[in-house]
Design a protein around this motif. Structure first.
Motif, short mmCIF file in Angstrom:
data_model
loop_
_atom_site.label_atom_id
_atom_site.label_comp_id
_atom_site.label_asym_id
_atom_site.label_seq_id
_atom_site.Cartn_x
_atom_site.Cartn_y
_atom_site.Cartn_z
N TRP A 166 0.84 -1.21 0.00
CA TRP A 166 0.00 0.00 0.00
C TRP A 166 0.87 1.25 0.00
N ILE A 167 1.95 1.22 0.77
CA ILE A 167 2.87 2.36 0.80
C ILE A 167 3.43 2.61 -0.60
N ASP A 168 3.85 1.56 -1.29
CA ASP A 168 4.39 1.71 -2.64
C ASP A 168 3.36 2.35 -3.57
N GLU A 169 2.12 1.91 -3.46
CA GLU A 169 1.07 2.46 -4.31
C GLU A 169 0.85 3.94 -3.99
N GLY A 170 0.77 4.26 -2.70
CA GLY A 170 0.56 5.65 -2.32
C GLY A 170 1.70 6.56 -2.74
N MET A 171 2.93 6.08 -2.64
CA MET A 171 4.08 6.88 -3.05
C MET A 171 4.06 7.14 -4.55
N SER A 172 3.60 6.15 -5.32
CA SER A 172 3.57 6.31 -6.77
C SER A 172 2.53 7.33 -7.22
N GLU A 173 1.55 7.63 -6.36
CA GLU A 173 0.48 8.55 -6.73
C GLU A 173 0.75 9.99 -6.30
N SER A 178 8.25 12.93 -1.91
CA SER A 178 8.37 13.21 -0.48
C SER A 178 9.62 12.52 0.04
N PRO A 179 10.75 13.22 0.09
CA PRO A 179 11.96 12.60 0.64
C PRO A 179 11.76 12.07 2.05
N ALA A 180 10.92 12.75 2.84
CA ALA A 180 10.68 12.29 4.21
C ALA A 180 10.01 10.92 4.21
N PHE A 181 8.96 10.76 3.43
CA PHE A 181 8.27 9.48 3.38
C PHE A 181 9.15 8.40 2.74
N GLU A 182 10.00 8.78 1.80
CA GLU A 182 10.91 7.80 1.20
C GLU A 182 11.86 7.25 2.26
N LEU A 183 12.37 8.14 3.11
CA LEU A 183 13.29 7.72 4.17
C LEU A 183 12.57 6.80 5.17
N VAL A 184 11.38 7.22 5.59
CA VAL A 184 10.65 6.44 6.59
C VAL A 184 10.19 5.10 6.00
N SER A 185 9.88 5.08 4.72
CA SER A 185 9.50 3.82 4.06
C SER A 185 10.65 2.83 4.09
N ARG A 186 11.87 3.33 3.90
CA ARG A 186 13.04 2.44 3.99
C ARG A 186 13.18 1.90 5.41
N TRP A 187 12.93 2.77 6.39
CA TRP A 187 12.99 2.30 7.79
C TRP A 187 11.98 1.17 8.02
N GLY A 289 -0.42 10.07 6.02
CA GLY A 289 0.12 11.16 5.22
C GLY A 289 -0.14 10.96 3.74
N LEU A 290 0.05 9.72 3.26
CA LEU A 290 -0.23 9.42 1.85
C LEU A 290 -1.73 9.47 1.57
N GLY A 291 -2.54 9.08 2.58
CA GLY A 291 -3.99 9.17 2.42
C GLY A 291 -4.45 10.61 2.29
N LEU A 292 -3.86 11.51 3.08
CA LEU A 292 -4.19 12.94 2.99
C LEU A 292 -3.78 13.49 1.63
N ALA A 293 -2.62 13.07 1.14
CA ALA A 293 -2.17 13.51 -0.18
C ALA A 293 -3.15 13.04 -1.25
N ARG A 294 -3.65 11.81 -1.11
CA ARG A 294 -4.63 11.27 -2.07
C ARG A 294 -5.93 12.08 -2.03
N GLN A 295 -6.37 12.45 -0.85
CA GLN A 295 -7.60 13.24 -0.74
C GLN A 295 -7.43 14.61 -1.38
N GLY A 296 -6.27 15.22 -1.15
CA GLY A 296 -6.00 16.51 -1.79
C GLY A 296 -6.00 16.40 -3.31
N ARG A 297 -5.41 15.31 -3.82
CA ARG A 297 -5.39 15.12 -5.27
C ARG A 297 -6.79 14.90 -5.81
N GLN A 298 -7.64 14.18 -5.07
CA GLN A 298 -9.01 13.94 -5.52
C GLN A 298 -9.78 15.25 -5.65
#
Length: 333
Positions: A166-173, A178-187, A289-298
């Motif tokens: 799900w994280i991968d899908e959200g990042m692709s959208e 988001s360098p911050a989310f990229e870093l935390v996703s690696r963690w 955070g990715l869900g909020l980004a998706r809502q903004g895009r919608q």
């Protein structure tokens, strides 16, 4: 959104109860961005009671069908969780203007700030609420996935596998990186907890989706995102900073400590792990955070134009900050 009429609602309940129902005191409430919620009183020959109507004005915007949500509510009720009792429902949009269900009213407050204020006004109330939430969730988590509606997706692989996908899908959208989310996703990938059996989970238990009164927890609301997953996904969601109404010293909803939640969860039959709790807390922070980004895009692309969706997109930076704080080795909250 158009509020259903008292006449149409009265006719439906008259047919359901087999006795004339007079509808009074209809009061739309603002809770929910996608659904209509109306409190009302029904005068029946043998009783007068308060009810709540929850309706989908547009089925295409729903996370799941009314029939499925009702089945989840009945599963929770059978598990002795604190949830509203369903008394009637229908998927026939011609009755009130959209599929709906009706539950008995539960007294109390739901707005996060008011929940925090109420818990702060009465010694021990916040701890009791957190204990009862933990106890209720444990009662759900020990149920078998065979009790979940048949068309609810069964994840392939582990809950962690599904979460990272799900994280991968959200990042692709994302409209911008988001360098911050990229870093935390690696963690998250580098610190995966061991696999554990999946269970039914609520998916959105938090301050804002609960009813609290002077006696404690009144009910856990909003079952539209219930699914099969990892129990700590539920528990860690309660601990996100966004739900604390600025009362950050109390990790659980701004009204209780983690130890209060843990005590209730263990009393209800659940098994606790601080390591799993932390991993899912970090995950849910990025997820939201990715869900909020998706809502903004919608809102921007016209899929779901709403000031609420637009405002959601403006809060992504808060979640980036929270996620970075959570992976600091010296950060506890």
């Amino acid at each position: 959104m158009t509020t259903p009429t008292a006449g149409a609602l009265g006719n439906f309940l008259t047919n359901e109860f087999g006795a004339e129902a007079q509808i009074k005191n209809m009061a739309p409430v603002t809770a929910g961005a996608r659904r209509i919620n109306v409190l009302f009183d029904a005068e029946l020959p043998d009783e007068s009671a308060g009810f709540c109507l929850t309706q989908l004005p547009n089925e295409s915007d729903a996370f799941r069908s009314i029939a499925d949500e009702v089945q989840w509510l009945k599963l929770a009720h059978d598990a002795a969780m604190k949830v509203p009792e369903v008394v009637a429902w229908s998927e026939d949009a011609s009755i009130l203007g959209g599929p709906f269900f009706i539950t008995r009213q539960v007294s109390g407050v739901t707005i996060p700030k008011h929940v925090v204020e109420l818990c702060g006004s009465q010694a021990g109330l916040g701890a009791k609420v957190a204990f009862e939430i933990g106890e209720s969730l444990a009662k759900l988590h020990v149920r078998g996935i065979d009790e979940v509606p048949a068309d609810v997706e069964r994840p392939e692989g582990t809950a962690v596998d599904a979460a990272l996908a799900w994280i991968d899908e959200g990042m692709s959208e994302l409209l911008q990186r988001s360098p911050a989310f990229e870093l935390v996703s690696r963690w998250l990938r580098n610190n995966q907890p061991p696999p554990t059996p999946v269970t039914p989970i609520h998916g959105d238990t938090r301050n804002g989706n609960i009813i609290v009164n002077e006696s404690g927890l009144g009910a856990i609301l909003d079952w539209e995102t219930a699914h099969i997953g990892e129990p700590f996904e539920d528990l860690a969601w309660l601990a996100q900073r966004m739900w604390r109404a600025r009362n950050d010293q109390l990790e659980i909803g701004g009204f209780a400590n983690r130890s209060d939640l843990r005590a209730g969860y263990e009393a209800g039959g659940g098994t606790w792990s601080d390591e799993r709790f932390h991993w899912w807390k970090v995950y849910r922070c990025v997820w939201w955070g990715l869900g909020l980004a998706r809502q903004g895009r919608q809102h921007l692309d016209g899929t779901f134009r709403s000031v609420i969706m637009a405002a959601s997109g403006r809060r992504v930076a808060e979640l980036e900050w929270d996620a970075l704080c959570l992976i600091r080795s010296d950060h506890a909250g």
